[in-house]
Design an enzyme around this catalytic site. Structure first.
Site, short mmCIF file in Angstrom:
data_model
loop_
_atom_site.label_atom_id
_atom_site.label_comp_id
_atom_site.label_asym_id
_atom_site.label_seq_id
_atom_site.Cartn_x
_atom_site.Cartn_y
_atom_site.Cartn_z
N ASP A 13 0.80 -1.20 0.00
CA ASP A 13 -0.01 -0.11 0.01
C ASP A 13 1.11 1.14 -0.11
O ASP A 13 1.96 1.07 0.11
CB ASP A 13 -0.86 -0.10 1.17
CG ASP A 13 -1.49 1.31 1.48
OD1 ASP A 13 -2.27 1.58 0.54
OD2 ASP A 13 -1.69 1.73 2.60
N ASP A 68 0.04 5.04 0.95
CA ASP A 68 -0.35 5.93 2.04
C ASP A 68 -0.26 5.29 3.39
O ASP A 68 -1.10 4.49 3.74
CB ASP A 68 -1.74 6.78 1.93
CG ASP A 68 -1.84 7.51 0.70
OD1 ASP A 68 -1.00 8.29 0.34
OD2 ASP A 68 -2.55 7.13 -0.29
C1 G6P Z 1 -5.60 6.09 -0.37
C2 G6P Z 1 -5.80 6.53 0.90
C3 G6P Z 1 -7.09 7.26 1.23
C4 G6P Z 1 -7.47 8.21 0.04
C5 G6P Z 1 -7.44 7.21 -1.43
C6 G6P Z 1 -7.64 7.99 -2.58
O1 G6P Z 1 -6.29 4.66 -0.13
O2 G6P Z 1 -5.64 5.78 2.12
O3 G6P Z 1 -7.00 8.04 2.21
O4 G6P Z 1 -8.74 8.75 0.01
O5 G6P Z 1 -5.96 6.60 -1.52
O6 G6P Z 1 -6.39 8.97 -2.90
P1 G6P Z 1 -6.66 10.15 -3.83
O7 G6P Z 1 -5.15 10.78 -3.81
O8 G6P Z 1 -7.00 9.58 -5.34
O9 G6P Z 1 -7.51 11.08 -3.26
MG MG Z 2 -2.91 3.16 3.74
#
Ligand code: G6P
Ligand code: MG
Length: 219
Positions: free
Chosen positions: A8, A10
Protein backbone atom coordinates in the site's frame (compact mmCIF):
# COMPACT_ATOMS: atom_id res chain seq x y z
CA UNK A 1 8.55 -19.48 -3.35
CA UNK A 2 7.59 -15.93 -2.53
CA UNK A 3 6.62 -14.41 -5.90
CA UNK A 4 6.11 -10.74 -5.00
CA UNK A 5 5.66 -8.21 -2.22
CA UNK A 6 2.81 -5.76 -2.77
CA UNK A 7 2.69 -2.47 -0.90
CA UNK A 8 0.00 0.00 0.00
CA UNK A 9 1.26 3.59 -0.35
CA UNK A 10 -0.36 6.01 2.10
CA UNK A 11 0.76 5.10 5.62
CA UNK A 12 3.13 2.31 4.51
CA UNK A 13 5.62 3.92 2.16
CA UNK A 14 5.14 7.49 3.33
CA UNK A 15 3.05 9.28 5.92
CA UNK A 16 0.56 10.85 3.51
CA UNK A 17 -2.28 9.28 5.56
CA UNK A 18 -1.88 12.29 7.83
CA UNK A 19 -1.97 14.75 4.91
CA UNK A 20 -5.19 13.13 3.60
CA UNK A 21 -6.66 13.61 7.07
CA UNK A 22 -5.67 17.28 7.31
CA UNK A 23 -7.16 18.04 3.89
CA UNK A 24 -10.43 16.23 4.64
CA UNK A 25 -10.64 17.85 8.07
CA UNK A 26 -10.40 21.30 6.50
CA UNK A 27 -13.03 20.60 3.82
CA UNK A 28 -15.35 18.93 6.36
CA UNK A 29 -14.93 21.87 8.72
CA UNK A 30 -15.96 24.28 5.97
CA UNK A 31 -19.33 22.51 5.69
CA UNK A 32 -19.75 22.26 9.46
CA UNK A 33 -18.61 18.67 10.02
CA UNK A 34 -15.92 17.88 12.56
CA UNK A 35 -13.86 14.74 12.00
CA UNK A 36 -11.17 13.28 14.25
CA UNK A 37 -8.32 10.76 13.84
CA UNK A 38 -10.52 7.87 14.95
CA UNK A 39 -13.05 8.58 12.21
CA UNK A 40 -10.19 9.14 9.77
CA UNK A 41 -9.00 5.57 10.34
CA UNK A 42 -12.20 4.40 8.63
CA UNK A 43 -11.24 6.43 5.52
CA UNK A 44 -7.85 4.81 5.02
CA UNK A 45 -7.77 2.84 1.76
CA UNK A 46 -11.10 4.37 0.69
CA UNK A 47 -11.32 6.26 -2.61
CA UNK A 48 -11.80 10.02 -2.74
CA UNK A 49 -15.49 9.95 -3.71
CA UNK A 50 -16.40 7.25 -1.21
CA UNK A 51 -14.45 9.04 1.56
CA UNK A 52 -16.52 12.17 0.94
CA UNK A 53 -19.74 10.15 1.01
CA UNK A 54 -18.73 8.71 4.39
CA UNK A 55 -17.91 12.16 5.76
CA UNK A 56 -21.30 13.54 4.65
CA UNK A 57 -23.01 10.50 6.15
CA UNK A 58 -21.06 10.98 9.39
CA UNK A 59 -22.22 14.62 9.45
CA UNK A 60 -25.80 13.52 8.84
CA UNK A 61 -26.10 15.56 5.66
CA UNK A 62 -25.61 13.10 2.82
CA UNK A 63 -28.92 14.07 1.17
CA UNK A 64 -28.12 17.79 1.20
CA UNK A 65 -25.34 17.64 -1.41
CA UNK A 66 -25.88 17.17 -5.14
CA UNK A 67 -23.35 15.31 -7.27
CA UNK A 68 -21.87 18.53 -8.73
CA UNK A 69 -21.48 19.89 -5.17
CA UNK A 70 -19.77 16.66 -4.12
CA UNK A 71 -17.45 16.83 -7.12
CA UNK A 72 -16.52 20.37 -6.10
CA UNK A 73 -15.82 19.31 -2.49
CA UNK A 74 -13.75 16.33 -3.64
CA UNK A 75 -11.67 18.48 -5.95
CA UNK A 76 -11.24 21.12 -3.23
CA UNK A 77 -9.92 18.39 -0.91
CA UNK A 78 -7.58 17.15 -3.62
CA UNK A 79 -6.28 20.69 -4.21
CA UNK A 80 -5.41 21.08 -0.53
CA UNK A 81 -3.89 17.59 -0.45
CA UNK A 82 -1.79 18.09 -3.59
CA UNK A 83 -0.51 21.44 -2.21
CA UNK A 84 0.56 19.68 0.98
CA UNK A 85 2.48 17.10 -1.08
CA UNK A 86 5.04 19.77 -1.99
CA UNK A 87 6.61 19.02 1.43
CA UNK A 88 7.52 15.49 0.28
CA UNK A 89 11.12 14.53 -0.38
CA UNK A 90 13.18 11.34 -0.17
CA UNK A 91 13.28 12.07 3.60
CA UNK A 92 9.54 11.39 3.73
CA UNK A 93 9.93 7.68 3.03
CA UNK A 94 8.97 5.82 6.20
CA UNK A 95 11.82 4.08 8.11
CA UNK A 96 13.10 0.83 6.60
CA UNK A 97 11.06 1.02 3.38
CA UNK A 98 13.82 2.17 1.03
CA UNK A 99 16.20 -0.47 2.43
CA UNK A 100 13.55 -3.18 2.01
CA UNK A 101 12.81 -2.17 -1.60
CA UNK A 102 16.54 -2.31 -2.40
CA UNK A 103 16.92 -5.69 -0.74
CA UNK A 104 13.94 -7.12 -2.63
CA UNK A 105 15.43 -5.88 -5.88
CA UNK A 106 18.76 -7.47 -5.02
CA UNK A 107 16.95 -10.74 -4.34
CA UNK A 108 15.00 -10.36 -7.60
CA UNK A 109 11.67 -10.47 -5.80
CA UNK A 110 9.19 -8.34 -7.78
CA UNK A 111 7.49 -5.46 -5.99
CA UNK A 112 4.02 -4.08 -6.62
CA UNK A 113 2.00 -1.05 -5.57
CA UNK A 114 -1.70 -1.38 -4.70
CA UNK A 115 -2.95 2.09 -3.81
CA UNK A 116 -6.37 3.43 -4.79
CA UNK A 117 -4.88 6.95 -4.79
CA UNK A 118 -4.88 8.73 -8.14
CA UNK A 119 -1.90 10.69 -6.79
CA UNK A 120 0.22 7.56 -6.27
CA UNK A 121 2.49 7.89 -9.36
CA UNK A 122 3.27 11.55 -8.50
CA UNK A 123 4.11 10.62 -4.92
CA UNK A 124 6.47 7.77 -5.89
CA UNK A 125 8.26 10.16 -8.25
CA UNK A 126 8.57 12.82 -5.56
CA UNK A 127 10.03 10.24 -3.17
CA UNK A 128 12.43 9.12 -5.91
CA UNK A 129 11.51 5.43 -5.62
CA UNK A 130 9.22 4.93 -8.64
CA UNK A 131 11.81 2.74 -10.40
CA UNK A 132 11.99 0.36 -7.42
CA UNK A 133 8.48 -0.89 -8.22
CA UNK A 134 8.13 -3.64 -10.80
CA UNK A 135 4.45 -2.79 -11.37
CA UNK A 136 2.01 -0.20 -10.03
CA UNK A 137 -1.69 -0.99 -10.31
CA UNK A 138 -3.61 1.86 -11.96
CA UNK A 139 -6.09 3.33 -9.46
CA UNK A 140 -7.90 5.02 -12.36
CA UNK A 141 -9.07 1.63 -13.62
CA UNK A 142 -10.38 0.39 -10.29
CA UNK A 143 -14.13 0.40 -9.66
CA UNK A 144 -14.15 -0.83 -6.04
CA UNK A 145 -12.22 0.60 -3.09
CA UNK A 146 -10.62 -1.62 -0.49
CA UNK A 147 -11.80 -3.85 1.27
CA UNK A 148 -12.64 -5.16 -2.19
CA UNK A 149 -9.53 -7.05 -3.39
CA UNK A 150 -9.69 -5.48 -6.89
CA UNK A 151 -6.56 -3.28 -6.60
CA UNK A 152 -4.45 -6.10 -5.12
CA UNK A 153 -5.64 -8.50 -7.82
CA UNK A 154 -4.78 -5.88 -10.46
CA UNK A 155 -1.27 -5.68 -8.98
CA UNK A 156 -0.90 -9.50 -9.07
CA UNK A 157 -2.17 -9.50 -12.63
CA UNK A 158 0.32 -6.88 -13.76
CA UNK A 159 3.15 -8.73 -12.03
CA UNK A 160 2.02 -12.07 -13.46
CA UNK A 161 2.01 -13.72 -10.02
CA UNK A 162 -0.61 -15.63 -8.05
CA UNK A 163 -2.05 -13.88 -5.00
CA UNK A 164 -1.46 -16.91 -2.76
CA UNK A 165 2.27 -16.58 -3.32
CA UNK A 166 2.51 -12.91 -2.37
CA UNK A 167 2.81 -10.82 0.76
CA UNK A 168 0.70 -7.66 1.00
CA UNK A 169 1.54 -4.80 3.38
CA UNK A 170 -1.10 -2.40 4.72
CA UNK A 171 -1.78 0.16 7.44
CA UNK A 172 -5.58 0.13 7.11
CA UNK A 173 -8.20 -2.39 8.19
CA UNK A 174 -9.90 -2.11 4.77
CA UNK A 175 -6.52 -2.94 3.20
CA UNK A 176 -5.87 -5.98 5.41
CA UNK A 177 -9.35 -7.23 4.54
CA UNK A 178 -8.64 -6.72 0.82
CA UNK A 179 -5.35 -8.64 1.05
CA UNK A 180 -6.96 -11.50 2.97
CA UNK A 181 -9.91 -11.60 0.54
CA UNK A 182 -7.62 -12.48 -2.38
CA UNK A 183 -5.69 -15.13 -0.47
CA UNK A 184 -2.49 -13.11 -0.10
CA UNK A 185 -0.49 -13.15 3.13
CA UNK A 186 -1.09 -9.93 5.05
CA UNK A 187 1.22 -7.80 7.16
CA UNK A 188 -0.37 -4.93 9.08
CA UNK A 189 1.50 -1.86 10.26
CA UNK A 190 0.16 -0.01 13.29
CA UNK A 191 -2.25 -0.53 16.13
CA UNK A 192 -5.78 -1.88 16.08
CA UNK A 193 -5.59 -4.02 12.93
CA UNK A 194 -7.49 -7.28 12.98
CA UNK A 195 -6.87 -10.48 11.03
CA UNK A 196 -3.40 -9.51 9.78
CA UNK A 197 -1.12 -12.54 9.30
CA UNK A 198 1.57 -10.52 11.04
CA UNK A 199 1.23 -7.24 12.88
CA UNK A 200 4.11 -4.81 13.30
CA UNK A 201 4.10 -1.53 15.16
CA UNK A 202 6.30 0.37 12.72
CA UNK A 203 7.77 0.12 9.22
CA UNK A 204 11.31 -0.11 10.61
CA UNK A 205 10.43 -3.68 11.62
CA UNK A 206 9.76 -4.51 7.96
CA UNK A 207 13.14 -6.06 7.23
CA UNK A 208 13.93 -8.89 4.83
CA UNK A 209 14.65 -11.35 7.72
CA UNK A 210 11.23 -10.48 9.17
CA UNK A 211 9.39 -10.98 5.84
CA UNK A 212 11.27 -14.14 5.08
CA UNK A 213 10.54 -15.66 8.52
CA UNK A 214 6.86 -14.74 8.11
CA UNK A 215 6.80 -16.36 4.66
CA UNK A 216 8.48 -19.58 5.88
CA UNK A 217 6.06 -19.76 8.79
CA UNK A 218 3.06 -19.33 6.49
CA UNK A 219 4.06 -22.32 4.30
C1 G6P B 1 -5.62 5.94 -0.31
C2 G6P B 1 -5.74 6.65 1.01
C3 G6P B 1 -7.10 7.29 1.15
C4 G6P B 1 -7.43 8.14 -0.08
C5 G6P B 1 -7.36 7.29 -1.34
C6 G6P B 1 -7.63 8.10 -2.61
O1 G6P B 1 -6.39 4.79 -0.25
O2 G6P B 1 -5.54 5.75 2.08
O3 G6P B 1 -7.10 8.09 2.30
O4 G6P B 1 -8.72 8.70 0.03
O5 G6P B 1 -6.06 6.73 -1.42
O6 G6P B 1 -6.59 9.02 -2.78
P1 G6P B 1 -6.60 10.21 -3.81
O7 G6P B 1 -5.19 10.74 -3.76
O8 G6P B 1 -6.94 9.62 -5.16
O9 G6P B 1 -7.62 11.19 -3.38
MG1 MG C 1 -2.75 3.09 3.65
Amino acid sequence: KLEAVIFDLDGVITDTAHLHFQAWRQVACEIGIEIDETFNNTLKGISRGESLRRILHFGGCEAAFTQPQRDALASRKNGIYVDSLSQLTAQSILPGIHELLLELRERQIPTGLASVSLNAPTILNMLGIAELFTFCADAGRITHSKPDPEIFLAACDGLGVSAQRCIGIEDAQAGIDAINACGMHSIGIGAGLQHAGLRLTSTDQLTWPCLSAFWQHAQ
